[in-house]
Design an enzyme around this catalytic site. Structure first.
Site, mmCIF file in Angstrom:
data_model
loop_
_atom_site.group_PDB
_atom_site.id
_atom_site.type_symbol
_atom_site.label_atom_id
_atom_site.label_comp_id
_atom_site.label_asym_id
_atom_site.label_seq_id
_atom_site.Cartn_x
_atom_site.Cartn_y
_atom_site.Cartn_z
ATOM 1 C CG LEU A 512 25.282 -3.145 -30.788
ATOM 2 C CD1 LEU A 512 26.258 -3.150 -31.955
ATOM 3 C CD2 LEU A 512 24.002 -3.850 -31.163
ATOM 4 C CG PHE A 517 36.704 -2.145 -25.520
ATOM 5 C CD1 PHE A 517 36.522 -3.517 -25.574
ATOM 6 C CD2 PHE A 517 35.713 -1.324 -26.045
ATOM 7 C CE1 PHE A 517 35.381 -4.046 -26.145
ATOM 8 C CE2 PHE A 517 34.580 -1.853 -26.610
ATOM 9 C CZ PHE A 517 34.412 -3.224 -26.657
ATOM 10 N N GLY A 518 35.369 -0.745 -23.058
ATOM 11 C CA GLY A 518 34.246 0.178 -23.009
ATOM 12 C C GLY A 518 33.086 -0.330 -23.829
ATOM 13 C CG ASP A 631 40.540 -13.424 -27.296
ATOM 14 O OD1 ASP A 631 40.346 -14.499 -26.686
ATOM 15 O OD2 ASP A 631 39.926 -12.380 -27.034
#
Length: 824
Positions: A512, A517-518, A631
């Site tokens: 997606l 972070f990955g 955030d």
């Protein structure tokens, strides 16, 4: 007095009309038209024409709960295979008296859309045919002149759709060959039968199953006199009771409610998951009190023949005692389909090996399709019956009540066994004599001695293993501190194999998006639930802190406007978080897209604004922890299937103790354009920092423009400055997205939202409202204070030296992202 009498007469007439309109039958002379309904005598059920959703063009005839429940929950659909389109100008449900065609749904041109016949093989002549809706939810056809009101010529209970109501039989009639079973809808808006069904399987000893097409995907275990042996429910159920009936003409099961005032049904959804629902009046909603399948061990035949599934182990599959994997290589690759075989084969035919039986306790009994049963035998007689048949591999009691009675015998491989924690049954599995303590058979006293010795040895060995493992983990933590453990999180644990299978082995097609972070993957669990998997990259240098931070907070937060975390997977170097999947993904994909933004009309946008505000209010004020998100932005607001917002990504969140509302930090993290001035420049963050970010989001939602990179043809370089300029000039309506068609009655609400947004982005934190005040401002028409200048509304540039960042994170494509300062 004359007026009083007139009023009394009118009330009497209207009350009579109301009573007469609430009929429960349809007769030859009184069909059911589209704008009419019939209501059961007790007012529990209603039948009429409906649409599955507000957007559906098709119409159906169905039955739903009338009494108590405000939602139109359809429990039966008459014409699920033949919907009425908008082309049919008028329809009526009529009874035809000729031949066997007792019930017919006709259009205005008398085309038969649906007809039902009786189960009788010969035509029946009715003097006065009526169709009646009973208070059980059963729609019946009977002769109105029949003295016995229970003499039904046809009933909807014999043809259920996806819902199993109290008193309904599920099973098969051997005389007619008719089977009653549940069939799921194709989708949430399409009642047509799908490939998922829920049946009572009567081959061998009866058991409940779920099928996908012809393939069995779940099995309940056999009936044990109290419950279905494989369902983890209490022996004495306070809500409902099940029963199984077996005779020469039919086999069926049904359930009844312990308290008739309780409303509870069983239904199979369009993903093949069976839910037990109960209506909770205090919540004014249905809640799920049980569902099947529940986990990997409920997947039919997961461990192959003679395998034992234990959800607490990794891998979940093992072999029964004295059995070994038939294909060790495949077993090592987590392919358990081949199952297990005996270490020593039975040799009863030669007469050399009389063998014996090993008792297994606390299990879900194996598949009974290849079984034989007797309802009157004792357990001792059952053992003798198995003993004299070389093909018999195991036996158990049929009824666990009063010490156990009846006999159930298996032949061949034992399939679909699982460990049941504290609620399973005993089974006696046949073994070769050499596998037992005594060559002549199993002896209980020997087994007891062995058990005591085994427990003692296990305790000693276990103590050494635990000490060694603790030392190893300590050394490993010292060597590599970034590795997390399951114990760090108070979350359900998913096995790596489960997640790999759900994401098609982390296929690129399932990907997606990706952040610092990955990657994030979409997955589908075995029960059909869609998930989003956030996988920490092995090469990530900044994700481990945010990864753990997110779990610590989000696992303890529950609110309808916050994304839900389902669990984690920590295995070796793999560290993953599993979330509910949001089919509409993130807000930024809509409001900043020229095409998709057209799908968000003003009511949807206002609902999103309100949802974000309530989610933040919960974080700041109502949650167990006082959380500052730090955030908040459009890409971290997710949209569910109904476009309801859910705040996500708590990797940068901070909690403050007690009544504190803020703190400061030397590590400024977040996204440029959403950060408040005091946080970006001084590192001071508070609940008012989140309020600033919310104000930016409100102005973006209304305008469809990004704050970051905004460059209109004037001196202002931000959306905030542009909005402030228009507000001072009395032209705030010019800020509204030109794709957005605003009804005249909504314009004041739009302008009020802009006003609230400007109050939230004021330069000084003390001038900004709290989120609880924001929620009130949005929900009432009270006079709002005048806003002051917003922060960052002029050319106030910031270099990367003023904000700490390691690696700018890519914009998230789904609900899970971790963002550092983004200056791109």
């Amino acid at each position: 007095m004359g007026d009083f009498h007139l009023l009394f007469v009118l009330c009497l007439i209207f009350s009579t009309l109301k009573i007469s309109s609430a009929r429960d039958t349809i007769s030859l002379d009184d069909p059911l038209h589209e704008n009419e309904t019939i209501i059961s005598s007790g007012g529990t059920f209603e039948m009429g024409f409906f649409r599955p959703s507000s957007t559906s063009l098709n119409r159906y005839v169905g039955i739903w709960y009338k009494k108590i429940i405000p939602k139109k929950t359809a429990v039966w659909v008459a014409n699920r295979k033949a919907p009425l389109s908008t082309n049919a100008s008028s329809v009526a449900l009529k009874i035809l008296s000729q031949s066997q065609q007792l019930l017919a749904l006709l259009t205005d041109t008398n085309d038969v859309v649906l007809s039902v016949n009786t189960l009788s093989s010969s035509p029946i002549s009715l003097r006065n045919p009526v169709m009646q809706l009973l208070d059980s939810g059963n729609l019946v056809v009977r002769d109105g002149g029949e003295e016995n009101p229970e003499s039904f010529l046809w009933q909807s209970f014999d043809y259920p759709t996806d819902t199993y109501l109290p008193g309904m039989k599920m099973g098969i009639n051997f005389e007619t060959g008719h089977e009653v079973y549940l069939s799921a809808w194709k989708s949430a808006e399409d009642p047509a039968p799908s490939e998922y069904t829920s049946n009572l399987l009567v081959t061998g000893y009866p058991q409940g199953i779920i099928r996908r097409g012809k393939a069995m995907i779940y099995r309940s275990g056999p009936w044990n006199g109290v419950k279905w042996s494989g369902i983890p429910s209490p022996d004495i159920n306070p809500i409902y009771n099940y029963d199984l009936f077996i005779n020469k003409t039919e086999i069926y099961t049904n359930f009844s409610l312990v308290n008739e005032s309780v409303i509870s049904v069983l239904y199979i959804n369009y993903t093949g998951v069976v839910h037990r629902l109960m209506w909770v009046e205090g919540m004014r909603n249905w809640i799920t009190i049980g569902k099947l399948p529940t986990d990997d061990c409920d997947r039919y035949g997961n461990c192959g023949g003679n395998g034992l599934c234990n959800i607490g182990n990794f891998p979940v599959c093992g072999c029964l005692d004295h059995f070994l994997p038939r294909n060790q290589a495949e077993w090592g690759m987590a392919n358990f389909a081949g199952g297990c075989g005996r270490k020593r084969s039975l040799d009863c035919q030669s007469g050399k090996d009389s063998g014996g039986f090993l008792n297994y306790s606390g299990i879900k009994l194996p598949d009974t399709q290849n079984s034989w049963y007797n309802e009157t035998m004792t357990l001792q007689e059952c053992q003798q019956e198995c003993w004299k048949n070389c093909s018999c591999t195991a036996f158990s009691s049929l009824d666990v009540r009063n010490g156990g009675s009846g006999c159930l015998i298996w032949f061949g491989d034992l399939v679909d066994i699982r460990q049941m924690a504290g609620r399973g049954q005993d089974i006696f599995i046949r073994l070769a004599a050499s596998e037992l303590v005594s060559g002549s058979g199993f002896r209980r006293e020997h087994r007891k001695i062995l058990e005591i010795v085994a427990v003692t040895l296990s305790s000693v060995i276990g103590l050494f293993l635990i000490s060694g493992l603790s030392l190893m983990l300590y050394v490993r933590r010292k060597k590599k501190t970034k590795v997390l453990r399951d114990e760090d999180f108070e979350l359900p644990v998913f096995h790596l194999r489960t997640i790999a299978r759900a994401t098609n082995n982390f296929s690129v097609d399932n990907k997606l998006g990706e952040g610092g972070f990955g990657p994030v993957y979409k997955g589908v669990l075995e029960n059909g639930q869609e998930i989003a998997v956030k996988r920490l990259s092995k090469a990530s240098v900044q994700g481990i802190h945010e990864f753990k931070n997110e779990v610590v907070f989000i696992a303890k937060l529950q609110h309808r406007n916050l994304v839900s975390i389902l669990g984690c997977c920590i295995q070796g170097e793999e560290q993953m978080l599993i979330y509910e999947y949001m089919p509409n993904r993130s807000l930024d994909l809509f409001i900043f897209d020229p095409t998709k933004r057209k799908l968000l009309d003003w009511p949807k946008r206002f609902n999103i604004i309100n949802g974000i505000a309530r989610g933040l209010m919960y974080l700041h004020q109502d949650s167990r922890l006082r959380i500052i998100h730090r955030d908040l932005k459009a890409s971290n607001v997710l949209l569910d299937v109904d476009m309801n917002p859910k705040i996500s990504d708590f990797g940068l969140a901070k909690s403050v103790a007690g009544n504190e509302t803020g703190a400061n930090t030397s590590r400024v993290v977040g996204t440029h354009g959403y950060m408040s001035p005091e946080y970006a420049v001084l590192g001071i963050f508070s609940i008012k920092s989140d309020v600033f970010s919310f104000g930016v989001s409100v102005l973006e939602i209304v305008s469809g423009m990004r704050n970051k990179g905004f460059s209109p043809e004037d001196q202002y370089h931000t959306l905030l400055g542009h909005a402030w300029k228009l507000y001072r000039e009395g032209r705030s309506d010019d800020l509204v997205d030109y794709h957005l068609v605003v009804e005249s009655g909504d314009l004041s609400q739009v302008l009020r939202s802009i006003h609230v947004g400007l109050l939230c982005v004021q330069q000084h934190p003390d001038d900004r409202p709290t989120m609880s005040s924001v929620v009130q401002m949005l929900s009432n028409d009270a006079v709002l204070p005048e806003p002051k200048e917003p922060g960052f509304f002029t050319q106030m540039g910031f270099t990367s030296a003023e904000c700490s960042s390691s690696t700018p994170a890519a914009s998230s494509l789904n609900e899970v992202s971790i963002s550092l300062v983004d200056l791109s």
